[in-house]
Design a protein around this motif. Structure first.
Motif, short mmCIF file in Angstrom:
data_model
loop_
_atom_site.label_atom_id
_atom_site.label_comp_id
_atom_site.label_asym_id
_atom_site.label_seq_id
_atom_site.Cartn_x
_atom_site.Cartn_y
_atom_site.Cartn_z
N LEU A 199 13.51 -18.56 -23.26
CA LEU A 199 12.23 -18.71 -23.33
C LEU A 199 12.14 -19.77 -23.27
CD1 LEU A 199 10.98 -16.93 -27.14
CD2 LEU A 199 10.90 -16.04 -24.17
N ARG A 200 13.74 -21.33 -23.33
CA ARG A 200 13.40 -22.55 -23.16
C ARG A 200 12.62 -22.54 -21.53
NH1 ARG A 200 17.64 -25.44 -24.46
NH2 ARG A 200 17.51 -23.64 -26.39
N LEU A 201 13.80 -21.75 -21.05
CA LEU A 201 13.67 -21.89 -19.38
C LEU A 201 12.85 -21.09 -19.49
CD1 LEU A 201 17.76 -20.93 -18.42
CD2 LEU A 201 16.42 -23.31 -18.32
N LYS A 202 11.98 -20.38 -19.78
CA LYS A 202 10.84 -19.93 -19.41
C LYS A 202 9.35 -20.91 -18.42
CE LYS A 202 9.27 -15.69 -19.52
NZ LYS A 202 9.05 -14.27 -20.28
N ARG A 203 9.32 -21.58 -20.26
CA ARG A 203 8.61 -22.30 -20.51
C ARG A 203 8.74 -23.59 -19.51
NH1 ARG A 203 9.37 -21.66 -25.89
NH2 ARG A 203 10.16 -22.90 -26.03
N ARG A 204 9.70 -23.95 -18.58
CA ARG A 204 10.17 -25.02 -18.46
C ARG A 204 9.60 -24.57 -16.81
NH1 ARG A 204 12.35 -29.97 -19.46
NH2 ARG A 204 12.63 -30.61 -22.07
N GLY A 205 9.48 -22.99 -17.19
CA GLY A 205 8.90 -22.64 -15.52
C GLY A 205 10.97 -22.45 -14.19
N MET A 206 12.00 -22.81 -15.11
CA MET A 206 12.57 -22.11 -13.88
C MET A 206 13.55 -21.35 -14.22
SD MET A 206 15.23 -25.49 -16.45
CE MET A 206 16.51 -25.47 -15.45
#
Length: 191
Positions: free
Chosen positions: A81-88
């Motif tokens: 989820l953190r990677l998704k929020r960062r747009g990665m």
């Protein structure tokens, strides 16, 4: 888990210190995602199901990968989820063939955003900003002429192909000079 027998991908050295990763395991999972992503569109067999993945996507069972990387399911899910929020990355679910004890089965497909910055097809020109000085070839040196030498025409400069650190050897006005690859510095006669 998908296996990769050969090939390469580009990665920044600062990946180990990036602020999105809280520890080295998360950095390693990110590198695993990049290295395991499909380099072309294809259909893969996974648990007796055929799943279509695009370039830059990988099949990523969250529970299985959490166990493999010694992370709990919630830690792995939070990291994704953190990677998704960062747009990665982006994620999608793919339907697997139902079985008698699992009538509805889904699997997570992760798509690495900007995958072409990390991996590129050999017959395509790589992204100019992603190359290290050692991977630059004679063909990419023409781009330096265009971007960094403003007072000379590209006809006056010939790259010899010799490189030393951040400098490339060029021939201009019949003389051998050394030009910085990335900065607009004056040409040097010697290093």
């Amino acid at each position: 888990m998908q296996g990769r027998k050969s090939g390469y991908f580009l990665v920044y050295r600062d990946v180990w210190k990036h602020k999105v990763f809280r520890n080295l395991i998360e950095s390693s999972v990110w590198l695993y995602m990049i290295s395991s992503a499909s380099h072309q569109d294809k259909t893969l067999n996974f648990l007796n199901s055929r799943i279509f993945v695009k370039r830059g996507e990988l099949i990523f069972p969250v529970r299985k990968n959490g166990t493999f990387w010694k992370m709990t399911y919630s830690e792995m899910r939070t990291f994704i989820l953190r990677l998704k929020r960062r747009g990665m990355i982006t994620t999608r679910l793919a339907q697997l063939t139902p079985t008698s004890n699992h009538p509805r089965r889904n699997i997570t497909i992760i798509s690495v955003i900007n995958y072409d910055k990390f991996q590129y097809v050999d017959n395509e020109q790589p992204a100019f900003a992603q190359l290290s000085p050692l991977t630059n070839t004679q063909d990419t040196n023409k781009q330096y002429t265009k971007y960094y030498i403003k007072n000379k025409s590209s006809k006056d400069i010939v790259y010899t192909g010799n490189q030393y650190g951040d400098y490339s050897e060029i021939k201009t006005d019949g003389k051998i000079k050394w030009k910085h690859k990335f900065l607009d510095k004056p040409l040097k006669d010697k290093l």
